[in-house]
Design a protein around this motif. Structure first.
Motif, PDB file in Angstrom:
ATOM      1  N   LYS A 151       0.824  -1.217   0.000  1.00  0.00           N
ATOM      2  CA  LYS A 151       0.000   0.000   0.000  1.00  0.00           C
ATOM      3  C   LYS A 151       0.854   1.262   0.000  1.00  0.00           C
ATOM      4  O   LYS A 151       0.349   2.352  -0.253  1.00  0.00           O
ATOM      5  N   LYS A 152       2.138   1.108   0.295  1.00  0.00           N
ATOM      6  CA  LYS A 152       3.044   2.255   0.321  1.00  0.00           C
ATOM      7  C   LYS A 152       3.410   2.657  -1.101  1.00  0.00           C
ATOM      8  O   LYS A 152       3.618   1.820  -1.963  1.00  0.00           O
ATOM      9  N   LYS A 153       3.524   3.957  -1.314  1.00  0.00           N
ATOM     10  CA  LYS A 153       3.895   4.434  -2.644  1.00  0.00           C
ATOM     11  C   LYS A 153       5.388   4.679  -2.766  1.00  0.00           C
ATOM     12  O   LYS A 153       5.931   4.676  -3.837  1.00  0.00           O
ATOM     13  N   ASN A 154       6.042   4.881  -1.635  1.00  0.00           N
ATOM     14  CA  ASN A 154       7.447   5.258  -1.663  1.00  0.00           C
ATOM     15  C   ASN A 154       8.295   4.156  -1.028  1.00  0.00           C
ATOM     16  O   ASN A 154       8.735   4.289   0.102  1.00  0.00           O
TER      17      ASN A 154
END
Length: 152
Positions: free
Chosen positions: A75-78
């Motif tokens: 779910k993390k973008k980075n």
């Protein structure tokens, strides 16, 4: 390490997760990881020899925790490329862990504390896990969760 070096050469994002002894809720080898072998001996009321009884232990993770982390990280973008150690947090003393397991499993096993020291280490968690904001379950939480399922 070789695989991690190959990953570093690639042009895609990656995160290599280094795992200790993995305990599973559906497929269990009574010999591996080490914790399973101890639990198996306790369940069968066999003698359990403990080395480094005063040392700390966190060299375990369960499939639930792995799933939680992968789900969280997806779910993390980075995501930063790299590798990280992933094991239980809050190490506990081996001796107290074994005696606690014995009690929870209603074992009649004899516990023998060996004086001879064996190579021992705990898993140091990378700061990057904490940078992602993921709270890893403690060693006690993971072991208690596992024992609860085994007793059913």
């Amino acid at each position: 390490i070789f695989s991690e070096k190959i990953l570093e050469q690639q042009k895609f994002n990656y995160l290599s997760i280094r795992l200790p002894g993995v305990i599973s809720y559906y497929v269990n080898d009574p010999r591996r990881p080490w914790l399973n072998s101890v639990i198996n001996k306790l369940k069968n009321n066999k003698i359990v020899n403990i080395y480094n009884s005063e040392s700390l232990f966190n060299n375990v993770i369960d499939t639930i925790e792995i799933y939680r982390f992968i789900n969280f990280i997806m779910k993390k973008k980075n995501i930063k490329n790299g590798s990280l150690n992933f094991s239980a947090s809050n190490p506990i003393k081996i001796k107290s862990m074994i005696y606690n397991l014995k009690k929870k499993l209603y074992s009649k096993s004899k516990i023998i504390l060996k004086k001879r020291k064996l190579n021992h280490f705990i898993i140091l968690l990378n700061k990057s896990i904490y940078k992602y904001g993921f709270n890893i379950s403690s060693t006690s939480e993971i072991i208690n969760r596992y024992i609860k399922v085994l007793k059913k």
